[in-house]
Design an enzyme around this catalytic site. Structure first.
Site: not given
Length: 692
Positions: A346, A382
């Site tokens: 993330d 990401e």
């Protein structure tokens, strides 16, 4: 009284060796560290031991009489001086960053803040209340686990990989073919009904939203909501207990073993970019009270405040060697102890930040690159955060794959009806070489997706033009306003058969493109059965029917597209050129090519064809990888009208047979000869196999 010896600093956390337990905690700026032992319910502190030794900024001791099951926490002494980056407060019990099991839950009160809540001096004040009773405790564990004599773990190549993104609880909470007491738990992921469903889809890899131990923000608890998605980590080693009926670590590992036995890989969505402690006015639960100045990025000119690249209030500072070590130790732990096959990081740009911003040669990338344990696991970034220069799609090293949001936005715009996109669509369908074709990277560098946990589901993408996040309690201000969606003429649910038919058609088109495109496809769990979140595009706090997958249409002839997805994944396996390791090349001087772009008339496209006003038709042939294989001819028509086209007249292919038609479930397999005229229905995808 415990028998205390100095122990070792080599392994951080609590380590039971069969006779006793070693405790080790990093803090570069502490003046004293106390280990606090608690009774079995975590309510009463039964012993407090000052750690007698510190070596290389690690405080440590060995206790002969401590065995698995012992609950503990730390109190760390040092200056409380926020203006210089230090926030020590020994009145606050702190969770071990290396805790492998967490017992109890966080019960919110003002006592969890190191400063006096409500004071006009805010965090420059000091709070002396003890928070121990309401804090979760770390627990000493025995890490051994019998994996049994099993076959080798599944190891789909990158090119074979098809990812299925799911939430542990949300995936199974409403599945009526799973035992009620199992629904929403780790164990339910490997229930026979779930395994059968995953096999029907043809996916290879289940990517789980965060399972690291996390806490619910106070403001959400007060609104009777929660951090449902789990992006609020407090422990990077302990599996989240709320998804288990008993011992979370063992239940999680048993689930991994069963999924591996069924042939599926497991990836974890991991959140190493920030913690649950928030900004300078957040609680003191672990890292902040252990060594705030080491763990977090602080503002250079005023270290009272945090340099926030994540939008959560803080950012972990992986330029510090001990913080980097913690992340690397965590990754290795999940691979070695839990047999995890890969990770999705993330806001990964934050992990690679240095003093001058994002750094492709950062210590984090270098540590990952040389680590033998992580050499064979899948790494997905990401590739952005909210800080300066944080958008780094295409900027990660060759070992990595990245979420390709350019695919998402282009294909959303295309199937929403926007024209003049065929050039961009051509790049997205052939691996996005404009983004990733450098530094010896391959098409697998891009992870293509149309929908993920964050944003509209596929059904909502074609049912809503506006977000509807009122249930989040933020007056619909949260969530993105840029959804690139198309409600097909009506906002929300409708009984109009024409609108329902169009919505189904557009869903099928997006799924078809996703599985036909080169690169790695990622499916959002529930999209195959038309799951809706009622227009909520930020359901991070909805641990209820909004956030859970609605399986009521499973088996419904109109809305259940499980078998359709299974057909698409079978096509993907059949045609190796979709899974190519090489970038496509147009026709060269010698006539060879791996992609041939064609006009509706079957001619090779010219520059004028690419610039056709409001063009919405695109067709192309992907040549076979091996001479004995079939070619694949793909026709995309996003226009609202039918478009006539000719079957390609290529000397090496005698006939073409339909393998996919999104407006006709009856794929007839009838051979079509070159120059045969056909119609591409409005908003349709058709694919043909070329026979030599």
């Amino acid at each position: 009284m415990m028998r205390v010896s100095e122990g070792t600093h080599v392994r951080l956390g609590s380590t039971w060796d069969g006779r006793g337990t070693n405790f080790a905690l990093f803090s570069a700026h502490a003046e004293k560290v106390e280990l606090c032992l608690f009774d079995s319910k975590g309510r009463r502190e039964i012993e407090r031991i000052a750690l007698p030794e510190h070596t290389e900024n690690i405080w440590h001791c060995y206790l002969n009489d401590v065995a698995p099951g012992q609950l503990y926490g730390y109190r760390v002494y040092g200056p409380y001086d926020p203006q210089h980056g230090h926030r020590f407060n020994p009145h606050k019990l702190l969770l071990d960053p290396y805790a492998k099991k967490i017992s109890g839950r966080l019960v919110w009160s003002d006592a969890h803040f190191a400063y006096r809540a409500g004071s006009p001096r805010e965090d420059l004040s000091f709070d002396r209340r003890d928070n121990a009773r309401a804090m979760p405790k770390a627990t000493v564990i025995d890490e051994t686990f019998n994996w049994g004599r099993r076959e080798p773990r599944p190891n789909a190549t990158w090119e074979e990989t098809i990812i299925y993104e799911a939430h542990v609880k949300g995936l199974t909470k409403t599945r009526m073919d799973i035992a009620p007491e199992l629904r929403g738990t780790y164990g339910a992921l490997a229930a026979p009904a779930m395994i059968d469903h995953l096999r029907r889809l043809g996916v290879t890899t289940i990517e789980l939203l965060p399972v690291h131990g996390f806490v619910d923000d106070r403001h959400l608890v007060e609104r009777k909501l929660s951090n449902y998605w789990g992006y609020n980590s407090l422990s990077f080693f302990a599996p989240e207990q709320r998804y288990a009926k008993g011992a979370a670590l063992d239940e999680f590992r048993m689930t991994v073993a069963r999924l591996h036995d069924a042939g599926f890989e497991i990836m974890l969505d991991v959140v190493y970019n920030h913690t649950a402690e928030g900004n300078h006015l957040g609680p003191t639960l672990s890292f902040r009270g252990i060594d705030n100045a080491s763990y977090y990025w602080l503002m250079p000119d005023d270290p009272r405040y945090y340099d926030d690249f994540t939008g959560t209030g803080n950012s972990l500072n992986l330029t510090h060697p001990r913080v980097l070590q913690m992340v690397m130790d965590s990754l290795r732990y999940w691979v070695e102890v839990c047999h995890i096959d890969g990770f999705r990081f993330d806001l990964a740009s934050t992990l690679a930040r240095g003093a001058h911003g994002f750094d492709r040669n950062s210590a984090f990338f270098n540590a990952i690159r040389q680590d033998p344990v992580l050499a064979n696991v899948k790494l997905v970034a990401e590739p952005w955060d909210v800080g300066p220069g944080g958008y780094q799609v295409g900027g990660f090293p060759s070992q990595w794959s990245e979420w390709n949001d350019r695919y998402r936005s282009t294909m959303r715009r295309y199937w929403a009806g926007e024209g003049n996109l065929i050039g961009d669509v051509s790049r997205r369908m052939t691996g996005s070489s404009d983004l990733f074709n450098h530094d010896d990277r391959a098409p697998r560098a891009g992870v293509n997706h149309v929908t993920v946990h964050d944003g509209f589901t596929l059904a909502d993408l074609f049912s809503y033009n506006e977000k509807h996040n009122e249930a989040n309690g933020e007056d619909n201000r949260d969530g993105s306003n840029d959804n690139l969606s198309n409600n097909c003429g009506h906002e929300g649910p409708t009984d109009d058969p024409a609108i329902l038919s169009l919505r189904r058609q557009l869903r099928k088109n997006q799924l078809a493109c996703l599985l036909l495109a080169q690169g790695i496809p990622l499916l959002l769990a529930g999209d195959e059965v038309g799951n809706s979140q009622s227009g909520n595009n930020n359901a991070y706090c909805q641990d209820n029917e909004i956030g859970w997958i609605d399986w009521s249409d499973l088996g419904d002839r109109e809305n259940d597209m499980t078998d359709f997805v299974g057909h698409l994944t079978a096509i993907r396996r059949r045609f190796a050129q979709i899974r190519s390791r090489q970038w496509v090349t147009a026709k060269g001087i010698n006539g060879s090519y791996s992609v041939l772009w064609l006009t509706p008339e079957g001619n090779e496209m010219t520059e004028a064809d690419w610039n056709f006003p409001e063009g919405r038709f695109l067709s192309y042939v992907l040549g076979p990888v091996e001479s004995h294989e079939q070619a694949l001819y793909v026709v995309l028509n996003a226009a609202p009208d039918p478009i006539e086209f000719r079957i390609p007249n290529l000397e090496e292919y005698k006939t073409w047979s339909i393998v996919l038609h999104t407006t006709d479930d009856d794929v007839d397999g009838v051979p079509r000869h070159p120059n045969t005229t056909m119609q591409a229905p409005p908003r349709s995808v058709i694919a043909f196999a070329g026979q030599r």
